[in-house]
Design a protein around this motif. Structure first.
Motif, PDB file in Angstrom:
ATOM      1  N   SER A 104       0.747  -1.288  -0.075  1.00 22.51           N
ATOM      2  CA  SER A 104      -0.055   0.018   0.056  1.00 22.51           C
ATOM      3  C   SER A 104       0.832   1.262  -0.077  1.00 22.51           C
ATOM      4  CB  SER A 104      -0.920   0.223   1.227  1.00 22.51           C
ATOM      5  OG  SER A 104      -0.144   0.331   2.294  1.00 22.51           O
ATOM      6  N   GLU A 105       0.183   2.549  -0.322  1.00 23.79           N
ATOM      7  CA  GLU A 105       0.865   3.841  -0.088  1.00 23.79           C
ATOM      8  C   GLU A 105      -0.083   4.590   0.728  1.00 23.79           C
ATOM      9  OE1 GLU A 105       2.592   5.436  -3.849  1.00 23.79           O
ATOM     10  OE2 GLU A 105       2.562   3.323  -4.563  1.00 23.79           O
ATOM     11  N   ARG A 106       0.579   5.531   1.405  1.00 23.04           N
ATOM     12  CA  ARG A 106      -0.359   6.559   1.946  1.00 23.04           C
ATOM     13  C   ARG A 106      -1.682   6.163   2.801  1.00 23.04           C
ATOM     14  NH1 ARG A 106      -0.020   9.307  -3.491  1.00 23.04           N
ATOM     15  NH2 ARG A 106       2.098   9.817  -3.669  1.00 23.04           N
ATOM     16  N   SER A 107      -1.250   4.825   3.282  1.00 17.77           N
ATOM     17  CA  SER A 107      -2.488   4.218   4.088  1.00 17.77           C
ATOM     18  C   SER A 107      -2.665   3.918   5.311  1.00 17.77           C
ATOM     19  CB  SER A 107      -2.843   2.992   3.069  1.00 17.77           C
ATOM     20  OG  SER A 107      -4.077   2.233   3.666  1.00 17.77           O
ATOM     21  N   PRO A 108      -3.009   4.932   6.060  1.00 20.44           N
ATOM     22  CA  PRO A 108      -3.137   4.538   7.654  1.00 20.44           C
ATOM     23  C   PRO A 108      -3.903   3.226   8.035  1.00 20.44           C
ATOM     24  CG  PRO A 108      -3.591   6.776   7.449  1.00 20.44           C
ATOM     25  CD  PRO A 108      -3.628   6.233   6.008  1.00 20.44           C
ATOM     26  N   ALA A 109      -4.618   2.869   7.312  1.00 15.47           N
ATOM     27  CA  ALA A 109      -5.339   1.665   7.363  1.00 15.47           C
ATOM     28  C   ALA A 109      -4.742   0.344   7.115  1.00 15.47           C
ATOM     29  CB  ALA A 109      -6.581   1.406   6.749  1.00 15.47           C
ATOM     30  N   GLY A 151      12.516   6.962  -1.676  1.00 16.19           N
ATOM     31  CA  GLY A 151      12.378   8.079  -0.884  1.00 16.19           C
ATOM     32  C   GLY A 151      11.524   7.822   0.272  1.00 16.19           C
ATOM     33  N   GLY A 152      10.804   6.741   0.392  1.00 17.55           N
ATOM     34  CA  GLY A 152       9.785   6.352   1.474  1.00 17.55           C
ATOM     35  C   GLY A 152       8.522   6.671   1.183  1.00 17.55           C
ATOM     36  N   ASP A 153       7.540   5.953   1.728  1.00 22.43           N
ATOM     37  CA  ASP A 153       6.017   6.261   1.969  1.00 22.43           C
ATOM     38  C   ASP A 153       5.744   7.756   2.244  1.00 22.43           C
ATOM     39  OD1 ASP A 153       3.153   6.257   1.948  1.00 22.43           O
ATOM     40  OD2 ASP A 153       3.498   3.846   2.173  1.00 22.43           O
ATOM     41  N   ALA A 154       4.866   8.330   1.636  1.00 20.84           N
ATOM     42  CA  ALA A 154       4.539   9.630   2.218  1.00 20.84           C
ATOM     43  C   ALA A 154       3.974   9.557   3.597  1.00 20.84           C
ATOM     44  CB  ALA A 154       3.566  10.323   1.172  1.00 20.84           C
ATOM     45  N   LEU A 155       3.483   8.264   4.053  1.00 22.01           N
ATOM     46  CA  LEU A 155       2.755   8.140   5.288  1.00 22.01           C
ATOM     47  C   LEU A 155       3.770   8.524   6.250  1.00 22.01           C
ATOM     48  CD1 LEU A 155       0.378   6.934   6.672  1.00 22.01           C
ATOM     49  CD2 LEU A 155       1.696   4.592   6.543  1.00 22.01           C
ATOM     50  N   ARG A 156       5.118   8.402   5.966  1.00 25.25           N
ATOM     51  CA  ARG A 156       6.211   8.341   7.203  1.00 25.25           C
ATOM     52  C   ARG A 156       6.162  10.240   7.612  1.00 25.25           C
ATOM     53  NH1 ARG A 156       9.552   4.631   8.178  1.00 25.25           N
ATOM     54  NH2 ARG A 156       9.310   2.602   7.015  1.00 25.25           N
ATOM     55  N   GLU A 157       5.624  11.156   6.665  1.00 22.26           N
ATOM     56  CA  GLU A 157       5.383  12.470   7.067  1.00 22.26           C
ATOM     57  C   GLU A 157       4.502  12.726   8.468  1.00 22.26           C
ATOM     58  OE1 GLU A 157       4.500  14.851   3.716  1.00 22.26           O
ATOM     59  OE2 GLU A 157       6.034  13.962   2.501  1.00 22.26           O
ATOM     60  N   LEU A 158       3.664  11.570   8.700  1.00 18.54           N
ATOM     61  CA  LEU A 158       2.493  11.666   9.814  1.00 18.54           C
ATOM     62  C   LEU A 158       3.667  11.234  11.225  1.00 18.54           C
ATOM     63  CD1 LEU A 158      -0.598  10.163   8.324  1.00 18.54           C
ATOM     64  CD2 LEU A 158       0.020  12.612   8.585  1.00 18.54           C
ATOM     65  N   ASP A 159       3.464  12.060  12.247  1.00 22.90           N
ATOM     66  CA  ASP A 159       4.011  11.474  13.507  1.00 22.90           C
ATOM     67  C   ASP A 159       3.614  10.133  13.836  1.00 22.90           C
ATOM     68  OD1 ASP A 159       5.110  13.792  13.596  1.00 22.90           O
ATOM     69  OD2 ASP A 159       3.815  14.831  15.026  1.00 22.90           O
ATOM     70  N   GLY A 175      -9.999   7.603  17.604  1.00 21.89           N
ATOM     71  CA  GLY A 175      -8.687   8.438  17.978  1.00 21.89           C
ATOM     72  C   GLY A 175      -7.369   8.191  17.316  1.00 21.89           C
ATOM     73  N   LEU A 176      -7.436   7.385  16.183  1.00 23.98           N
ATOM     74  CA  LEU A 176      -6.155   6.906  15.605  1.00 23.98           C
ATOM     75  C   LEU A 176      -5.712   7.973  14.655  1.00 23.98           C
ATOM     76  CD1 LEU A 176      -7.154   3.294  14.998  1.00 23.98           C
ATOM     77  CD2 LEU A 176      -5.636   4.329  16.813  1.00 23.98           C
ATOM     78  N   LEU A 177      -6.509   9.198  14.135  1.00 22.96           N
ATOM     79  CA  LEU A 177      -5.985  10.042  13.305  1.00 22.96           C
ATOM     80  C   LEU A 177      -5.675  11.227  14.102  1.00 22.96           C
ATOM     81  CD1 LEU A 177      -9.131   9.742  10.515  1.00 22.96           C
ATOM     82  CD2 LEU A 177      -6.583   8.884  10.691  1.00 22.96           C
ATOM     83  N   ASP A 178      -4.368  11.514  14.445  1.00 18.29           N
ATOM     84  CA  ASP A 178      -3.844  12.766  15.007  1.00 18.29           C
ATOM     85  C   ASP A 178      -2.962  13.391  14.262  1.00 18.29           C
ATOM     86  OD1 ASP A 178      -3.189  14.352  17.043  1.00 18.29           O
ATOM     87  OD2 ASP A 178      -2.244  12.693  18.320  1.00 18.29           O
TER      88      ASP A 178
END
Length: 144
Positions: free
Chosen positions: A14-19, A41-49, A141-144
């Motif tokens: 997956s890409e950019r998928s918190p789920a 360069g890594g998944d854009a998901l890594r930009e989220l804390d 509360g998983l989307l912070d």
């Protein structure tokens, strides 16, 4: 001590998928070896804390657009018990599942949650609307 999923190999394409990241986290917590396949360069998901929590216990490999990764990828994909994928049209890496026919005992799990505007989801009668992962994640509360 053995774990329920010890010996199971999961590939997360997956890409950019918190789920998908959370699914990988839970599978890893249960003892599976989870390998995230990320673009250069890594998944854009890594930009989220929250990625530090969601990606815990998971390995990561990167694939580029060139053919040099193809043989390694086919070997890795062939060793997987489960492949996580999302039904999102955007791809920062090659189509990793092109031409793949899951072998005996292999499972392809496609997560289909698609971000929507609240007005598209919150209608008068929600019983005829599909559930979207992001709404459930927000509720807990998983989307912070």
């Amino acid at each position: 001590m053995t774990t329920p999923l010890e010996g199971i190999i999961v590939l997360d394409t997956s890409e950019r998928s918190p789920a998908a990241a959370i699914a990988g986290m839970l599978l890893s917590d249960l003892g599976a070896r989870v390998v995230r396949v990320e673009p250069d360069g890594g998944d854009a998901l890594r930009e989220l804390d929250a990625h530090r929590v969601w990606l815990r216990g998971q390995e990561s490999v990167t694939v580029g657009q060139g053919p040099s990764w193809a043989a390694d990828w086919v070997r890795l994909r062939g060793s997987a018990d489960v492949v996580l994928h999302t039904a999102q049209p955007r791809q920062d890496k090659p189509d990793l599942l092109a031409g793949w026919d899951p072998g005996p005992g292999q499972v392809l799990a496609v997560l289909t949650a698609t971000p929507r505007r609240p007005t598209d989801v919150l209608r008068q009668d929600p019983s005829d609307q599909p559930a979207y992962g992001e709404l459930i994640e927000a509720q807990y509360g998983l989307l912070d």
